[in-house]
Design an enzyme around this catalytic site. Structure first.
Site, mmCIF file in Angstrom:
data_model
loop_
_atom_site.group_PDB
_atom_site.id
_atom_site.type_symbol
_atom_site.label_atom_id
_atom_site.label_comp_id
_atom_site.label_asym_id
_atom_site.label_seq_id
_atom_site.Cartn_x
_atom_site.Cartn_y
_atom_site.Cartn_z
ATOM 1 N N ASP A 122 0.566 3.843 -4.783
ATOM 2 C CA ASP A 122 0.453 2.723 -3.852
ATOM 3 C C ASP A 122 0.921 1.427 -4.524
ATOM 4 O O ASP A 122 0.761 1.254 -5.729
ATOM 5 C CB ASP A 122 -1.011 2.591 -3.416
ATOM 6 C CG ASP A 122 -1.198 1.545 -2.339
ATOM 7 O OD1 ASP A 122 -0.659 1.744 -1.242
ATOM 8 O OD2 ASP A 122 -1.876 0.535 -2.597
ATOM 9 N N GLU A 152 5.348 3.871 -3.285
ATOM 10 C CA GLU A 152 5.389 3.176 -1.996
ATOM 11 C C GLU A 152 5.744 1.713 -2.218
ATOM 12 O O GLU A 152 5.168 1.045 -3.065
ATOM 13 C CB GLU A 152 4.017 3.279 -1.308
ATOM 14 C CG GLU A 152 3.894 2.466 -0.052
ATOM 15 C CD GLU A 152 3.189 1.114 -0.249
ATOM 16 O OE1 GLU A 152 3.151 0.338 0.722
ATOM 17 O OE2 GLU A 152 2.680 0.828 -1.349
#
Length: 171
Positions: A122, A152
């Site tokens: 993330d 991401e």
């Protein structure tokens, strides 16, 4: 907890506002459930990625009160992607070696313990590139050379794409 800051209300149902990196969030099951999921997926030829966060902890996280860890957070937020304290979340100073070591020591054991096939990382653009290079080296040495990493990057503009120089340094 409802939070505004990105132009819309956001709620912590998603698990990205971690309170404890060392255990499964009880809303998602138990460690036995995770073990059973990985075993069942592997029996069907399905690989399992665990979604991990290195950039921040959750609002009001217990880490903010933990004597060992509370000094690992950024005291002042900046205006750039690396120091911006995303949505006001407690931002880890991942440029510090002791913070890096602690984060890796709480995240990498998940991969070894449960035979995970990779991590979905993330908020990649909110952690400096040197951390990701170290992360890749440690994963290859401590978990598997084939451990899959998927980063991401939130945002759809052309400038958010990985440059050829950064791609080469990830290899």
């Amino acid at each position: 907890i409802a939070v505004t800051g990105a132009g819309f209300p956001d709620w912590g149902y998603h698990g990205y506002w971690a309170d404890d990196f060392t255990r499964v969030d009880p809303r998602f099951g138990s460690e036995a459930d995770l073990e059973a999921l990985v075993r069942a997926a592997h029996a069907r030829g399905i690989r399992v990625l665990l979604d991990v966060v290195y950039n921040h902890a959750g609002y009001n996280s217990a880490y903010l009160r933990d004597q060992q860890v509370r000094g690992y957070f950024r005291r002042e937020c900046g205006d750039d992607d690396l120091t911006s304290c995303l949505s006001g979340l407690p931002d880890f100073e991942t440029e510090r070696p002791e913070v890096r070591e602690w984060l890796l020591s709480v995240q990498l054991p998940w991969a070894r313990r449960y035979g995970l096939d990779g991590f979905r990382l993330d908020t990649v653009k909110h952690v400096e590139h040197d951390f990701w290079q170290l992360h890749r080296r440690r994963v290859r040495a401590e978990v598997s050379r084939d451990f899959f990493l998927l980063g991401e990057v939130w945002g759809g503009d052309k400038d958010a794409q990985t440059s050829p120089r950064r791609k080469k340094s990830l290899e």
